[in-house]
Structure formats: structure tokens, C-alpha cells
Design an enzyme around this catalytic site. Structure first.
Site, PDB file in Angstrom:
ATOM      1  CE  LYS A  31      -1.971 -34.249 -13.392  1.00 35.49           C
ATOM      2  NZ  LYS A  31      -1.870 -32.866 -12.899  1.00 35.49           N
TER       3      LYS A  31
ATOM      4  CB  SER B  22      -2.933 -30.859 -10.376  1.00 33.79           C
ATOM      5  OG  SER B  22      -3.249 -32.165 -10.029  1.00 33.79           O
TER       6      SER B  22
END
Ligand code: ADP
Length: 843
Positions: free
Chosen positions: A774, A731
Site C-alpha cells: 500500500k 481497511s
């Protein structure tokens, strides 16, 4: 006193010199014997003799320090007690020794030593009459005997008083009662002094008191002290009924420091009484047939064993555990779904989804009590309330709660116990937990199932699986117990930080409930509704004394903590409470001082005026107490050079922001990576570079000297400096690309943008996990725009409305979209430079 009448002891006696207890006439004491002379006495005399006479020996206290004891004979104590050895037990472990059970008959003094080896033999003079035990009590000392009569009367009364305070159902006490009635008064000092708790020196004093009157005088204070001690004990007992059982069973050692009762210490019936009590307990423990059988077998073995054998205490411990286990003791469930709902709400702010699922779970349990459903497993970062919800579940059900921490457990015997073959073996944590809670239907919280280890000692996960499997756990067999225990009534709940490391077979048994981190606003609410009130109470403070305003809380959250949960927030609040508690206490002192000396009042007040209540914690006070802020808003400061970009990472501890830095220097096209990296991270870096190289022309990227290939004559260094964060590799792809694009183009990345997404060689952006965590981390760090893969758009629905309102989300299909959104005014060469699909916050 002479031996002129009554029964005579032999005039020559073998002598046993002992450091252990003092034998008094009329009492029975166990002696451990291992010195060479004493061993000889036993083997050559006691074990060889055939007549009753040969079992009579003299016991003389050895007053020499056992440490200094040598082979030569010490000066003998002037008085000893002749006794009958009623039992001799030999053992070879840990070294050869005998255990003698000796009943004291009468005092004697040594006239002369006849021989010293192989054992001591002496000519003795008998000092007490021996027929006193055979004449009825009434014919002994009577009231007419003047002072002696009075003394004996007093002594007898005190003994009766003592008995009145004891529980007659205890066998030792009952025996004492019998003795008191049937023995002549003159034997009482000896008998009582050996039964109550007295030191060796005190017993010696009684032994040395040859005159009866003196003996009464010596023993009476000991008896009165015992009564006083017991009174004190009963007072404490009234305060805590828990103590009652312990007092009544009057075991070795005291419940209160100092003097306590010790009736059974040197009692000949100890084994018998003890075993009988244990046997009663075994039958009263309500255990299943199989367990009872084992217990009875072990009891039989125990009765045959001498206490000094190590095996004895092993067996004894085992039986003690068996009778203590809650075989059929349980609490009654009191489940009211409405009440459960409001209790969960009262205890916990936010976490709506989790609370709803827990209530459903409880409702189903109520309808179907034999629920064999999955085990709930709360998964989320630390400090988000997993344990706390578990505790609430126990409360709503009215059950006991016990937490079993599995972090770092790598030995299956931690779960299943050790076999009872060696000293120090123990039951496992499940059985131990049951013993602790004392009921068979507690709520067990299996904490940190994701941190189970594995080792040569077997796989604890496999053992745990057996515990959790409804098909097997009704007959869970701990290795130590070695009989089945029914665990089917236990309600198991598990917690973990991540599902990734939970053994798959275990995960399969569980229903995972994700517990997300909190937003800044949620934390403020949790702090004011729960954490602050709780901490105030724990520190003995009131809201009238300490006030933490909302914006101070906000400050603590954003500048002193960076976490998904509220654990360090709770700690910081605790630190503030401690600091204020000191101030409040000082204030008290000052106001007391004021009251004392009016003359000095003004002076005192100048020095330390009591603080005004409530003490309000403003920003300054906060800095004073907690020190300078730990986390400044560093984001905008860091993004002031080309070659830095802000990524978002997911860790088991919640979301994290992640700075990616790059620099370049003259070289041969080498790529250096530093920071905490996994293989996947390296792959992402290579992917990013390849993609940038192949698109260098389109995006007008250049090397150091302005050439077309950014790597030509250039070395590149990529660094991930965010410290000890376990980075999830793929990611970071978009972040690396952005960072390098910035480096190669010399343009700054927008200082308020963070991003996440996996990339392909062809420049597509693929979806990644942990979006909610996140985004929350980005929000915490003060980011304004978040770039994420388009296919993660659906994950945004889970976000709290206020977070959505604060952030501007850009969903990217490809790297073009990413670069466009990451740089002010878009990125040159991108096809969609001005039409990137920007989502409004009203998703
Ligand atoms: P975990 O088990 O998830 O690591 P804990 O249950 O130990 O976390 O929670 C830490 C502290 O935070 C506890 O004092 C708990 O009561 C409090 N807490 C966590 N979440 C909430 C919440 N939503 N509402 C109220 N208090 C909470």
C-alpha cells in the site's frame, strides 16, 4: 511378352477394384476393402476357398474419383496385377470392412468380363513371366542386352547408391539390400518403385509400362529423385543432429517437404519390424520392473491387433509414451553456492530477502540431497520476477526447467491424466512435462497455484497434493500411464499472487516467500540493468542505436504504467524497441539508396535522412511512440471538493490507491453505495456513518440545512470509483470516515494524504495487512503523507530507505488522530488537534 512359358496364373480371376495403392509385381500392399463387390469377393471367394489357387485374385486400380463412385462398374484399367492374398483381417469398426495383405505376382490384362456380381470375374491374359523370381539373378538381363542391359546396370547402381545412404540396421533397409542382390534385374523397376516414395500416378505409369525397357526408363528418374532428396536430407541432418534419428527410422511421411523416403510403407514385414523396433525400445528404456511388465503385455496385444483397429493406435501411442519417458534419465546437479549466489544477483536486481532464502534452500539441498523439505512458493503481484527466479534456480542447479500453468485448471485429470479407456485420453500435465524435458529431475514451476479451480471432475488440488507429498510422490500414478512414476527427484516450486485462495492443505506443504512490488527507483534500476538490455537484444538493436535516458524511464514508469511489478514496463520498452527498429531499418534502406545513385543523393537525403545514432528517446519521442500518458498525477486534481478522500487498498496485483467519494442531497436519511463493493465494505460504511453521527456534535458536523444530525433530511451517496480493483473492505474504514467528515464539515481533505485502517464503532483504528504494498502504491501516486494504524508501525521497517525518506508517516490510534492528520491544520473538535504523533521518516 506372353505367358508361353513358366508358371501360369489361372485364366479366370476374380477382380478387386481399388482406389487405394497400386500393386506392383514383387511388392506387398495392404488394401482396405469396404465396397459391396469387394466385400463379396473376400467373403465368398477368399474366405471359402481351400486351394492356393483360390487365394489368387486380380487387383485393378480403380481410376474413377472415389467421391463419384457408384455401384455400376467403371471402365476397367487396362492392366492389373495378379496377386496372392496372404492375409485377410475383418473388422466391424467403424464400419464393416476387411483388410487384405496382397503380394503381387505378375501383370495381366482383361480379355473379357464374365460376370459383375456378386463380384467381378474376368477372363485374363498373363503379361509377365512368373518364373523370373525363381531364376538366379545372374541369368536375368545381362550387359550383352544392349540398351536394356545398360539401363538395368544404371538402375542397379542407383539402387546400390541409395542403399549406401541408408542405415543398414533398419530392418526394411536390410531387407531391401537382400532383395537387390538376389532378385533378377528385370524385376527391379517394379520392386524399387513400390518401395521408394512415389505417387499413385507414378506407380500407375510403371504398371502400364509393359515393355521392360520402358519400365526401367520410367522408374529410374523416380529412384534418382529419391537419392537427391536423401542427399538434401542428410545435409540438413548435418546441421541438426536432432534430425538423425528421424531420418534413420524412415517413417511414414517426410521430414522435409516433398520427396522423402518411404521404404516401409508397403512392406509386408511392417508390423513385424515395427513391433520389433518398439520392443527393443521398451527394453532399452530402462524402466522399472512393473512398468516393463505392463509394456510387454501391451506389446503382445499390439502384435495381435490389425493396424486398422482404433485400439491399435491407442496402444501404440501408449507404448510410445512409455518408452519416451525419462524413467532413469537425469541431469547431474552442479551446484556451487558461490556461483548460485552471483547468478541470482546477476539475473535479479533487489529482492534481497528472497535471494537469500533461495540460496539457503539450495545450500541445504547440497548438504542433504534427499531433502524432503517444504516446497518453495513465491507469492507476489505479477511481473515481480517469480518465474524468473524459478528459472534461475534451474540454471544454477544445471537442471531442466518446465513451467506448468495451473490457472483455471479445475479438472483433476489435468494433473493426473485421463484413464486410457476412451479415444483422446491423455496423460496429465506432470507426465507430459516429464516427457517434454526428457529427464526425471527437472525444476517444475507450478504457476498460479492460487488460481486452481474446482469442479465436478474432482479436485485438482488433491491430485497436486499427492504430487507434492514426499511420502507419496515416489510412486505417483498417472491415470493414463497406470503405472507408478517416481517424482521424488523433481524439484517443485510454486508461484501465486495471493495465499488467500491457495487450498489450505496445499499451503501447508509450502514455504511462502513474499515477493513485494518494486519502488520507482528499483524499477529504474531493473529497467536499465535488465529489461532494456534484454529488449534491445531481442529486437536486434545495440546500445549504440538506441538510448533510453533515466528520466525517460522514470516517465514511463510513472505516467505509462501503474503496477507493482515490471511487466508492462517491459512491454513499453519493447514497444519503444520496435519503433526504433523500424527507424533503423529505414535508415539502412536510405543509406543503400544513397550508395546506388549518387546523382539523387541530395534529393534522397531531403526526403528521409538516416536518423543519427544513437536514437535518444526523450519525452517527446516517448509521447510519439507510446501516445499520451495513461496516468496523469490525478491525485491533487481529484481532491478539490469536500467529500473525497484517498484510501489505500491491497489487491493480489499489488497495492492500489482508492478514491472514496461522497455526496449528499435532500432525502430521508438513506445511504446509497456504488462501485465495486463487498459486504464488508458496506459494513465499514455503516460503521463510519454511525460513528460520525454519534460524534457529530464534538466535530461540529451538520446536515444540509445545518442541523445536528448529519443524516436528518439528507440522503448520502458513497462511491468507490477506482475501477476494477477488488477492494479489501475493512481497511477502507478510516478513508470513509475522513471522506464523510469532509462532506459534513465542508472542509477539504489534504490533497497529498492517503490512508488505510480498520475502524471500530468506538472510533479506534485497528491494524490492517499489506502495508508495504500500500505504501509503495501511495509513493507511486505521488502522495506525501500516509496515515496508518499505530499497530502497523512495525511494518514500516521493511520499506526501502528512499521511500521512507520521501514520505511522512502518521500512525493513528483512533479516528481523532486520523482526522487531525488528514486536514490542514487539524480537525476542529479533536482532542489532539496539534499534538498528533507524527513519525519522522527516520523510523
Ligand atoms: P512473475 O512470474 O512474478 O509474474 P516474471 O518472472 O515473468 O514475473 O517477470 C517479468 C519480467 O520482469 C521478466 O522479464 C523478468 O526477468 C523481469 N524481472 C522481474 N523482476 C526482476 C528483477 N528483480 N530483476 C531483473 N529482472 C526482473
Amino acid at each position: 511378352m506372353t505367358s508361353s512359358d513358366g508358371i501360369q496364373i489361372p485364366s479366370r480371376l476374380p477382380l478387386l477394384l481399388t482406389h487405394e495403392g497400386v500393386l506392383l509385381p514383387g511388392s506387398t500392399v495392404r488394401f482396405r476393402v469396404d465396397s459391396p463387390r469387394n466385400m463379396q469377393l473376400v467373403s465368398q471367394r477368399l474366405l471359402r476357398g481351400t486351394s492356393l489357387k483360390s487365394t489368387i485374385i486380380g487387383v485393378i486400380p480403380n481410376t474413377r474419383d472415389p467421391e463419384q463412385d457408384t455401384d455400376d462398374l467403371p471402365t476397367l484399367h487396362k492392366v492389373g496385377t495378379a496377386g496372392i492374398a496372404v492375409q485377410v483381417v475383418g473388422s466391424n469398426w467403424p464400419k464393416p470392412h476387411y483388410t487384405l495383405l496382397i503380394t503381387g505376382l505378375c501383370r495381366f490384362s482383361v480379355s473379357s468380363l464374365l460376370k459383375e456380381r456378386p463380384f467381378v470375374l474376368a477372363e485374363v491374359e498373363q503379361l509377365d513371366k512368373l518364373n523370373q523370381y525363381t531364376i538366379p539373378a545372374t541369368e536375368g538381363v545381362t550387359a550383352e542386352d544392349g540398351e536394356l542391359g545398360e539401363l538395368s546396370q544404371k538402375f542397379h547402381q542407383a539402387a546400390v547408391q541409395l542403399l549406401g545412404m541408408l542405415d543398414m540396421s533398419v530392418p526394411v533397409v536390410a531387407k531391401f539390400r537382400r532383395l537387390l542382390d538376389s532378385l533378377p534385374r528385370e524385376t527391379l523397376p517394379d520392386v524399387v518403385a513400390s518401395m521408394i516414395r512415389t505417387s499413385k500416378e507414378e506407380k500407375l505409369q510403371v504398371l502400364d509400362a509393359l515393355i521392360l525397357e520402358e519400365r526401367f526408363k520410367k522408374a529410374l528418374p523416380m529412384l534418382t529423385r529419391q537419392i537427391e532428396g536423401l542427399k538434401l536430407l542428410q545435409k540438413t541432418r548435418k546441421r541438426s543432429p536432432e534430425n538423425e534419428k528421424r531420418v534413420l527410422s524412415v517413417r511414414k511421411g517426410g521430414v522435409i517437404p516433398g520427396r522423402t523416403f518411404n521404404l516401409d510403407e508397403e512392406d509386408e514385414d511392417e508390423d513385424g519390424d515395427d513391433a520389433a523396433a518398439l520392443e527393443r525400445k521398451v527394453h532399452g528404456a530402462n524402466m522399472p520392473e512393473a512398468a516393463l511388465k505392463v509394456c510387454i503385455k501391451e506389446l503382445k496385444r499390439l502384435k495381435k491387433m490389425p493396424q486398422s483397429m482404433p485400439e491399435y493406435s491407442l496402444t501404440r501411442n501408449y507404448l510410445d509414451l512409455m518408452v519416451e519417458l525419462p524413467w532413469s534419465k537425469s541431469t547431474k546437479d552442479c551446484l556451487d553456492i558461490g556461483a548460485a549466489r552471483s547468478l541470482l544477483d546477476n539475473d535479479h536486481y533487489a529482492m534481497e530477502k528472497l535471494k537469500r532464502r533461495v540460496v539457503e534452500y539450495l545450500a541445504v539441498r547440497q548438504l542433504k540431497t534427499t531433502l524432503k523439505g517444504p516446497i518453495l512458493c513465491f507469492v507476489g503481484p505479477p511481473g515481480v520476477g517469480k518465474t524468473s527466479v524459478g528459472r534461475s534456480i534451474a540454471r544454477t542447479l544445471g537442471r531442466e526447467f518446465h513451467r506448468i500453468s495451473l490457472g483455471g485448471v479445475c479438472d483433476q485429470s489435468d494433473i493426473r491424466g485421463h484413464r486410457r479407456t476412451y479415444v483422446g485420453s491423455m496423460p496429465g500435465r506432470i507426465i507430459n512435462g516429464l516427457k517434454t524435458v526428457g529427464v526425471n529431475n527437472p525444476v517444475f514451476l507450478l504457476d498460479e497455484v492460487d488460481k486452481l479451480g474446482k469442479s465436478l471432475q474432482g479436485d485438482p488440488a488433491a491430485a497436486l497434493l499427492e504430487v507434492l507429498d514426499p511420502e507419496q510422490n515416489h510412486s505417483f500414478t498417472d491415470h493414463y500411464l497406470n503405472v507408478a512414476f517416481d517424482l521424488s527427484q523433481v524439484l517443485f516450486i510454486a508461484t501465486a499472487n495471493t495465499t488467500a485462495t491457495i487450498p489450505p492443505a496445499l499451503l501447508d506443504r509450502m514455504e511462502v516467500l513474499q515477493v513485494q512490488g518494486y519502488t520507482q527507483e528499483e524499477k529504474v534500476e531493473i529497467a536499465h540493468r535488465h529489461l532494456i538490455p534484454n529488449q534491445l537484444e531481442q529486437h536486434g538493436l545495440t546500445p549504440q542505436q538506441l538510448l533510453i535516458p533515466q528520466d525517460t524511464t522514470q516517465d514511463i514508469i510513472s505516467r505509462y504504467t501503474r503496477e507493482a511489478g515490471v511487466r508492462s514496463l517491459e512491454r513499453k520498452v519493447g514497444a519503444i524497441c520496435r519503433a526504433v527498429a523500424v527507424k533503423v531499418a529505414e535508415g539502412h534502406k536510405v543509406s543503400q539508396a544513397l550508395a546506388l545513385s549518387p546523382g539523387e543523393q541530395t534529393q534522397q537525403r531531403d526526403k528521409a535522412a538516416p536518423p543519427e545514432m544513437p536514437i535518444v528517446i526523450d519525452h517527446l519521442a516517448l509521447k510519439d511512440i507510446l501516445g499520451p500518458p495513461l496516468f496523469e498525477m490525478e491525485v491533487s486534481e481529484r481532491l478539490t471538493l469536500p467529500g473525497v478522500a484517498l484510501g489505500l487498498a491491497w489487491t493480489p496485483l499489488g497495492g492500489e490507491i482508492l478514491f472514496v467519494e461522497a455526496s449528499r442531497m435532500e432525502g430521508e436519511g438513506q445511504l446509497t453505495l456504488t462501485g465495486q463493493l463487498g459486504d464488508i465494505m458496506k459494513e465499514s460504511a455503516h460503521l463510519a456513518i454511525s460513528w460520525l453521527r454519534s460524534n457529530a456534535k464534538t466535530y461540529q458536523l451538520t446536515n444540509l440545512v445545518g442541523g445536528q444530525d448529519p443524516l436528518e433530511g439528507t440522503d448520502i451517496h458513497l462511491h468507490f470509483p477506482a475501477g476494477a480493483v477488488t477492494k479489501d473492505g475493512p481497511s477502507a474504514g478510516v478513508t470513509i470516515v475522513t471522506c464523510l467528515a469532509s462532506l459534513f464539515s465542508g472542509r477539504l481533505v489534504r490533497s497529498d494524504v492517503a490512508m488505510t485502517g480498520e475502524i471500530t464503532l468506538r472510533g479506534l483504528v485497528l491494524p490492517v495487512g499489506g502495508i508495504k504494498d500500500k505504501v509503495l502504491a501511495a509513493h507511486r501516486a505521488g502522495v506525501k503523507r500516509v496515515i496508518l494504524p499505530q499497530r502497523n508501525e512495525k511494518d514500516l521497517e521493511e520499506l526501502p530507505a528512499n521511500v521512507k525518506a520521501d514520505l511522512d508517516f502518521v500512525t493513528a490510534r483512533n479516528l481523532d488522530d486520523v482526522l487531525n492528520a488528514a486536514f490542514d491544520g487539524g480537525f476542529p473538535g479533536t482532542t489532539s488537534a496539534h499534538t498528533h504523533p507524527q513519525l519522522s521518516s527516520k523510523l
